[in-house]
Design a protein around this motif. Structure first.
Motif, short mmCIF file in Angstrom:
data_model
loop_
_atom_site.label_atom_id
_atom_site.label_comp_id
_atom_site.label_asym_id
_atom_site.label_seq_id
_atom_site.Cartn_x
_atom_site.Cartn_y
_atom_site.Cartn_z
N HIS A 270 0.83 -1.20 0.00
CA HIS A 270 0.00 0.00 0.00
C HIS A 270 0.87 1.26 0.00
CE1 HIS A 270 -2.54 -3.22 1.69
NE2 HIS A 270 -3.53 -2.61 1.04
N ASP A 279 -4.95 7.10 4.90
CA ASP A 279 -5.81 6.60 3.84
C ASP A 279 -6.63 5.40 4.32
OD1 ASP A 279 -5.37 8.30 1.55
OD2 ASP A 279 -3.35 7.48 1.44
N CYS A 280 -6.10 4.68 5.31
CA CYS A 280 -6.85 3.57 5.91
C CYS A 280 -7.35 3.92 7.31
CB CYS A 280 -5.97 2.32 5.99
SG CYS A 280 -5.63 1.54 4.40
N CYS A 298 -11.97 -2.97 2.52
CA CYS A 298 -11.71 -2.51 1.15
C CYS A 298 -11.86 -3.66 0.16
CB CYS A 298 -10.31 -1.93 1.04
SG CYS A 298 -10.22 -0.14 1.24
N ILE A 311 -14.67 3.17 5.39
CA ILE A 311 -13.66 3.74 4.50
C ILE A 311 -14.32 4.85 3.71
CG2 ILE A 311 -11.98 3.27 2.70
CD1 ILE A 311 -11.42 1.80 5.26
N ASN A 313 -13.23 7.14 1.74
CA ASN A 313 -12.78 7.42 0.37
C ASN A 313 -12.93 6.22 -0.56
OD1 ASN A 313 -10.92 6.10 1.91
ND2 ASN A 313 -9.14 7.21 1.15
N LEU A 314 -13.74 5.24 -0.16
CA LEU A 314 -14.01 4.07 -0.98
C LEU A 314 -15.47 4.06 -1.40
CD1 LEU A 314 -13.01 1.13 -1.93
CD2 LEU A 314 -14.08 0.34 0.19
N LEU A 323 -11.15 3.45 -5.02
CA LEU A 323 -10.56 4.14 -3.87
C LEU A 323 -9.81 5.37 -4.36
CD1 LEU A 323 -9.79 4.03 -0.78
CD2 LEU A 323 -7.69 2.89 -1.51
N LYS A 324 -10.00 6.48 -3.69
CA LYS A 324 -9.27 7.69 -3.99
C LYS A 324 -8.39 8.02 -2.79
CE LYS A 324 -9.76 12.45 -5.62
NZ LYS A 324 -10.70 13.53 -5.99
N ILE A 325 -7.08 7.97 -3.00
CA ILE A 325 -6.16 8.25 -1.91
C ILE A 325 -5.80 9.73 -1.92
CG2 ILE A 325 -5.25 5.92 -2.02
CD1 ILE A 325 -2.74 7.01 -3.29
N GLU A 331 -9.32 8.00 -9.24
CA GLU A 331 -9.62 6.87 -8.36
C GLU A 331 -8.87 5.63 -8.84
OE1 GLU A 331 -14.11 7.85 -6.85
OE2 GLU A 331 -13.86 7.02 -8.86
N VAL A 334 -9.73 -1.19 -6.71
CA VAL A 334 -9.32 -2.03 -5.58
C VAL A 334 -9.53 -3.49 -5.94
CG1 VAL A 334 -9.73 -2.59 -3.16
CG2 VAL A 334 -9.93 -0.21 -3.94
#
Length: 511
Positions: A270, A279-280, A298, A311, A313-314, A323-325, A331, A334
């Protein structure tokens, strides 16, 4: 012959005339008479304008905190006299003793949640050690009793270990004295960025007082030194003995941003993909408002409905999980848990049993409290990820000045006390991943984090109060989640087959 002589004489005469002309060209010219220069009278510089910005003009803030300095730091903003301006000033306005009155004015709810989290109270870390030595649990690191003299009981020894050795990274202190470890206290520990104990300069060379979303630097200022976090970055401490250091031996100071030289192992996949801790692990999770994130949150099985709302941003787009970090414009797709092993061992085998690439496996951590000023036995172990120990050993080994007495500051109260804690290990390894079955019957990765051996000696090096290799209630193995995720190997089942029922083992062998 006469003709040749005439020509020679004429040539010689021309040379003499030429030399004369050359001498005229380089002859010094007398300097002109100096003319008197009018001296202009200048008025004395005007005093600086009143207010903090007159002296602290280089401080750079963020738009959300573009406030008057006195809104948080108090003091007097109506004068340019330093002594008067600093009257009643609070230098560390975001520290635990002041943050409720400063940060809490705007962030009361966040402050309340954060103050109850294990990141703030350190209750998990404190109670793991105390319960291992059969001591009652506490609610906060500040409740760990503070002793005065040398410990005489097991509880006093463990409390001293916690207050002066273990608890060197928390929001009540500013961390150890290493470039990337020194941080602020209270809210500033996570939301301001420091280097060498000072606010990190911006691109314009200004001290950056901008409160930011914590990044890698902030997280690693505490999560370093073979703790979860540094493994995400692929960092593993070299052993303390100087034979493991690079260069092998030198008297020239070595830059160790995190206190020790590091093995550069493979980082978590990751991290390789550009993700950071937050991010997590959201702020809500770290503040204790939401449960810890799991891998399946995720990489969920089944349909997109299985994607966890924890999550933020998921999100699902049909059968896709996207997923957008932070910092990315686009995006990312995943990958789902499509391999049949995920369904076969679901709820029985933790993800990292197959996917961990390496783990922290420091067996038998030896901790010695010493009141002796003799540093000779520790010459090879001077670097111990502790600036205080390093300073003490280096001075008493090599300085021509008088020996200094062994002492360490209390990391909660700040009070310096006699005695110094040394650390050593029987063995430090990362390649042997310990796989065991936990109390909940789930197979997990373990580490011997509580395999502790406590000892103490007095000024003469004699064992103090029978503290000689004191151990806890068991071998100190605890389950944990190594942040060294990567592809599972071809023989992933070989890691845990010995823990499966015999009938499953035979089936797996046939396959």
């Amino acid at each position: 012959m006469r003709h040749h002589f005439t020509l020679f004489a004429l040539f010689f005469l021309l040379q003499l005339l030429g030399c004369g002309e050359e001498e005229k060209k380089v002859a010094p010219v007398p300097p002109p008479e100096a003319k008197p220069v009018a001296v202009q009278k200048t008025s004395p510089p005007s005093p600086p304008a009143p207010g903090c910005q007159a002296c602290h003009s280089k401080i750079q803030t963020d738009s959300a905190h573009d406030l008057a300095c006195t809104d948080c730091h108090q003091g007097n903003n109506e004068t340019n006299d330093k002594e008067s301006a600093h009257q009643g000033m609070i230098p560390q306005a975001a520290s635990p003793e002041h943050m409720e009155a400063t940060c809490g004015k705007c962030h009361a709810e966040q402050l309340k949640r954060c103050g109850q989290s294990s990141h703030f109270t350190m209750s998990n870390a404190v109670n793991l050690v105390r319960e291992h030595f059969a001591l009652s649990p506490l609610n906060n690191l500040t409740e760990v009793p503070e002793g005065e003299g040398p410990p005489q009981t097991k509880e006093e020894l463990v409390n001293d270990l916690l207050r002066r050795q273990c608890l060197r990274c928390h929001v009540y202190s500013k961390g150890d004295n290493y470039p990337y470890v020194r941080h602020g206290s209270g809210c500033a520990a996570c939301h301001l960025q420091y280097t060498d104990g000072k606010l990190t300069s911006s691109g314009e060379g200004k001290p950056n007082h901008a409160f930011i979303r914590p990044g890698k630097r902030q997280c690693l200022s505490c999560h370093y030194g073979n703790h979860v976090g540094s493994d995400f970055d692929g960092s593993y401490e070299q052993d303390h003995d100087w034979s493991y250091s690079t260069p092998f031996a030198t008297r020239v100071p070595i830059l160790r941003p995190y206190g020790m030289e590091l093995h550069n192992l493979v980082p978590d996949i990751h991290q390789q993909r550009g993700m950071t801790c937050l991010d997590c692990h959201s702020g809500a999770e770290l503040a204790g408002k939401k449960p810890s994130v799991q891998c399946v949150d995720c990489h969920a099985l089944g349909t997109s409905d299985d994607a966890s709302a924890s999550i933020a941003n998921l999100h699902a787009d049909g059968e896709k999980l996207l997923l957008k970090i932070q910092g990315d414009k686009e995006e990312r797709l995943v990958p789902r848990l499509e391999h049949p092993a995920h369904a076969k061992y679901k709820d029985r085998v933790a993800c990292q049993v197959c996917h961990a690439q390496w783990t922290f496996n420091d067996r038998a951590t030896h901790l010695l409290l010493s009141y002796s000023d003799d540093a000779d036995p520790w010459e090879r172990l001077a670097a111990q990820s502790s600036s205080e120990v390093e300073r003490f050993v280096e001075h008493n080994m090599y300085s021509e000045e008088e020996l200094i007495e062994p002492s360490l500051p209390d990391q909660i109260s700040g009070k310096r006390k006699a005695g110094i804690w040394y650390t050593g290990f029987t063995v430090r390894r990362w390649e042997d991943i310990l796989i065991c079955k936990d109390k909940d019957d789930i197979i997990k990765v373990f580490r011997p984090i509580l395999d502790l051996r406590l000892s103490a000696v007095d000024e003469d090096g004699e064992v103090l109060a029978d503290f000689d290799n004191l151990t806890g209630k068991d071998e100190g193995l605890l389950p944990y989640t190594p942040h060294t995720t990567g592809p599972a190997g071809l023989f992933y089942e070989q890691r845990f087959l010995h823990l499966l029922p015999p009938q499953e083992t035979k089936t797996a062998d046939k396959q």
